[in-house]
Design a protein around this motif. Structure first.
Motif, short mmCIF file in Angstrom:
data_model
loop_
_atom_site.label_atom_id
_atom_site.label_comp_id
_atom_site.label_asym_id
_atom_site.label_seq_id
_atom_site.Cartn_x
_atom_site.Cartn_y
_atom_site.Cartn_z
N SER A 161 0.83 -1.21 0.00
CA SER A 161 0.00 0.00 0.00
C SER A 161 0.86 1.26 0.00
O SER A 161 0.51 2.26 -0.63
CB SER A 161 -0.94 0.00 1.21
OG SER A 161 -0.20 -0.07 2.41
N GLU A 162 2.01 1.21 0.68
CA GLU A 162 2.90 2.37 0.70
C GLU A 162 3.52 2.60 -0.67
O GLU A 162 3.72 3.74 -1.09
CB GLU A 162 3.99 2.18 1.76
CG GLU A 162 3.47 2.22 3.18
CD GLU A 162 4.58 2.04 4.22
OE1 GLU A 162 5.75 1.90 3.80
OE2 GLU A 162 4.28 2.04 5.42
N VAL A 163 3.85 1.52 -1.36
CA VAL A 163 4.41 1.65 -2.71
C VAL A 163 3.38 2.29 -3.65
O VAL A 163 3.71 3.17 -4.45
CB VAL A 163 4.84 0.26 -3.25
CG1 VAL A 163 5.27 0.37 -4.72
CG2 VAL A 163 5.97 -0.31 -2.42
N ILE A 164 2.13 1.88 -3.50
CA ILE A 164 1.07 2.42 -4.38
C ILE A 164 0.81 3.88 -4.07
O ILE A 164 0.71 4.72 -4.98
CB ILE A 164 -0.22 1.58 -4.23
CG1 ILE A 164 0.01 0.17 -4.78
CG2 ILE A 164 -1.38 2.25 -4.95
CD1 ILE A 164 -1.13 -0.80 -4.52
N THR A 165 0.67 4.22 -2.79
CA THR A 165 0.41 5.63 -2.44
C THR A 165 1.60 6.51 -2.83
O THR A 165 1.40 7.67 -3.24
CB THR A 165 0.13 5.78 -0.93
OG1 THR A 165 1.20 5.19 -0.17
CG2 THR A 165 -1.18 5.11 -0.57
N GLY A 166 2.80 5.97 -2.75
CA GLY A 166 3.98 6.73 -3.19
C GLY A 166 3.92 7.02 -4.69
O GLY A 166 4.26 8.13 -5.13
N ALA A 167 3.48 6.03 -5.46
CA ALA A 167 3.35 6.23 -6.91
C ALA A 167 2.26 7.25 -7.23
O ALA A 167 2.42 8.10 -8.11
CB ALA A 167 3.04 4.89 -7.60
N ILE A 168 1.16 7.18 -6.48
CA ILE A 168 0.07 8.13 -6.69
C ILE A 168 0.54 9.56 -6.38
O ILE A 168 0.25 10.51 -7.13
CB ILE A 168 -1.15 7.76 -5.82
CG1 ILE A 168 -1.74 6.43 -6.29
CG2 ILE A 168 -2.21 8.87 -5.89
CD1 ILE A 168 -2.83 5.89 -5.36
N ASP A 169 1.27 9.72 -5.27
CA ASP A 169 1.78 11.05 -4.89
C ASP A 169 2.72 11.60 -5.97
O ASP A 169 2.66 12.78 -6.32
CB ASP A 169 2.51 10.98 -3.56
CG ASP A 169 1.56 10.74 -2.38
OD1 ASP A 169 0.34 10.97 -2.57
OD2 ASP A 169 2.02 10.32 -1.32
#
Length: 404
Positions: free
Chosen positions: A251-259
């Motif tokens: 989830s952190e990898v995904i939110t980092g990509a979104i940011d």
């Protein structure tokens, strides 16, 4: 100066073009006829000439060798028994001059064993007297076809070797340039992060300075993604894609990509919804999985409709010993006939110069390579005009097998 399309600049196009040129070369149909009986020579010459062959005649091996040293013949049709040097002796001399020559022996029943011996020494075939002129022409024709195919194979082997060398040079150049670009890019991003707070503090809310800084950040991020994709692809081609083994909170990898993609998302007016299932953790490479998520989410935004949506889901799959990530968009979709090729390097569904969406066509093949290096799999379900869903399965531990 001729400008090549992306398809024309690829190795496949070059190979197909060269193959077409090789196959379109005119057939060589120069035949030397050798026999000590003049009537047979003239009969053979007249018939083969009527079939489109260029023929010359020799009364014995000595005269034949003189002609062979003067010019090239694609085929030699020789009697086995002649005064002086026999047909087998002539065969050996001819193949010394040109090993590709199609050599056909004419023989009587009593000398078939000698003709078979000639085959062992390199003759293409033999024909037993009396024979029909049509049978002889067929033997010559088949021999020349075999000769042409053999030459094509040799030329194609040389061409393939050359293409492999060119491809290796291209890979080395891309790898070197990508590594060299990464250092100054890191410095630029560092300086930009230092400058941005000062600019935001000093510039007015509606001043152009803020817009300039955001534009610089967006383009530096895009350049970084391209460089990372190139680096991964060169590692894949070299067979040494390295995957570190560390704890990854997906989830952190995904939110980092979104940011990281926030400016692109806002400029497109796309709503991104992340629906995570807790905080599943796997063993893998944080940076490279970040490249995967960024590539797929950026594609989902880029190929979306204005004011469309992207839904990202993460689900644990205990029965399979891993997790599933789905990225669904409301975009233009992918034509059925294009789906099989979207994971090929430098490929988009539309690779024409007039395509609506910019890109190098590296995102999906890089994502696939990284996912598979983790022991996972990636697939797509799409319909034109209805959007696409990319699904990724990743094992909890690298090397673990799917329950399916």
């Amino acid at each position: 100066m001729t400008t090549l399309t992306p398809e024309e600049s690829g190795s496949t196009f070059v190979l197909e073009k060269e193959l077409r040129e090789i196959r379109e070369k005119p057939d060589e149909k120069r035949v030397l006829l050798v026999d000590d009986e003049e009537d047979i020579l003239f009969a053979l010459s007249e018939f083969l000439a009527s079939k489109g062959y260029a023929t010359e005649m020799a009364r014995d091996s000595r005269q034949a060798l003189s002609l062979i040293h003067e010019r090239t013949f694609s085929a030699v049709v020789s009697d086995l028994r002649m005064p002086g040097m026999s047909g087998v002796g002539l065969l050996e001399e001819v193949l010394d001059v040109d090993p590709d020559t199609v050599f056909i022996i004419m023989t009587g029943y009593a000398t078939v064993q000698s003709a078979v011996e000639a085959l062992r020494k390199g003759a293409y075939d033999y024909i037993v007297k009396p024979f029909s002129l049509h049978d002889l022409e067929k033997t010559v024709r088949l021999g020349l076809e075999k000769r042409k195919l053999a030459r094509e194979n040799i030329e194609l082997s040389h061409l393939m070797k050359k293409l492999i060398e060119i491809d290796q040079i291209k890979t080395n150049v891309i790898s070197t340039i990508s590594h060299e670009f990464r250092t100054p890019l890191t410095s630029l991003k560092g300086y930009l992060s230092i400058l941005m707070p000062s600019v935001e503090q000093l510039a007015s809310a509606d001043g152009p300075e803020r817009k300039w800084m955001k534009g610089m950040k967006v383009n530096l991020d895009r350049l970084e993604t391209l460089i990372l994709n190139l680096l991964v692809m060169t590692e894949v081609r070299a067979g040494d894609l390295l995957i570190s083994e560390e704890e990854v909170v997906v989830s952190e990898v995904i939110t980092g990509a979104i940011d990281a993609l926030d400016p692109v998302i806002k400029s497109k007016g796309v709503e991104v919804v992340f629906d995570g299932d807790g905080e599943p953790r796997i063993e893998g490479d944080v940076e490279k999985l970040g490249v995967v998520m960024r590539n797929l989410i950026e594609n989902a935004v880029k190929f979306n409709l204005d004011s469309g949506s992207v839904t990202i889901g993460v689900r644990q799959s205990p029965e399979r010993g891993g997790i599933t990530v789905s990225i669904t968009d409301t975009g233009i979709g992918i034509p059925r006939e294009k789906i099989a090729n979207i994971f090929d390097t430098f490929t988009q569904a539309d690779m024409s110069h007039t395509r609506r969406f910019a890109g190098a066509g590296l995102g999906l093949p890089v994502a696939k390579a990284i996912v598979e290096a983790h022991g996972g799999s990636i697939g797509v379900d799409s319909r034109p005009g209805k959007g696409s869903t990319f699904s990724i399965w990743l094992p909890v531990r690298k090397g673990a097998k799917s329950g399916h």
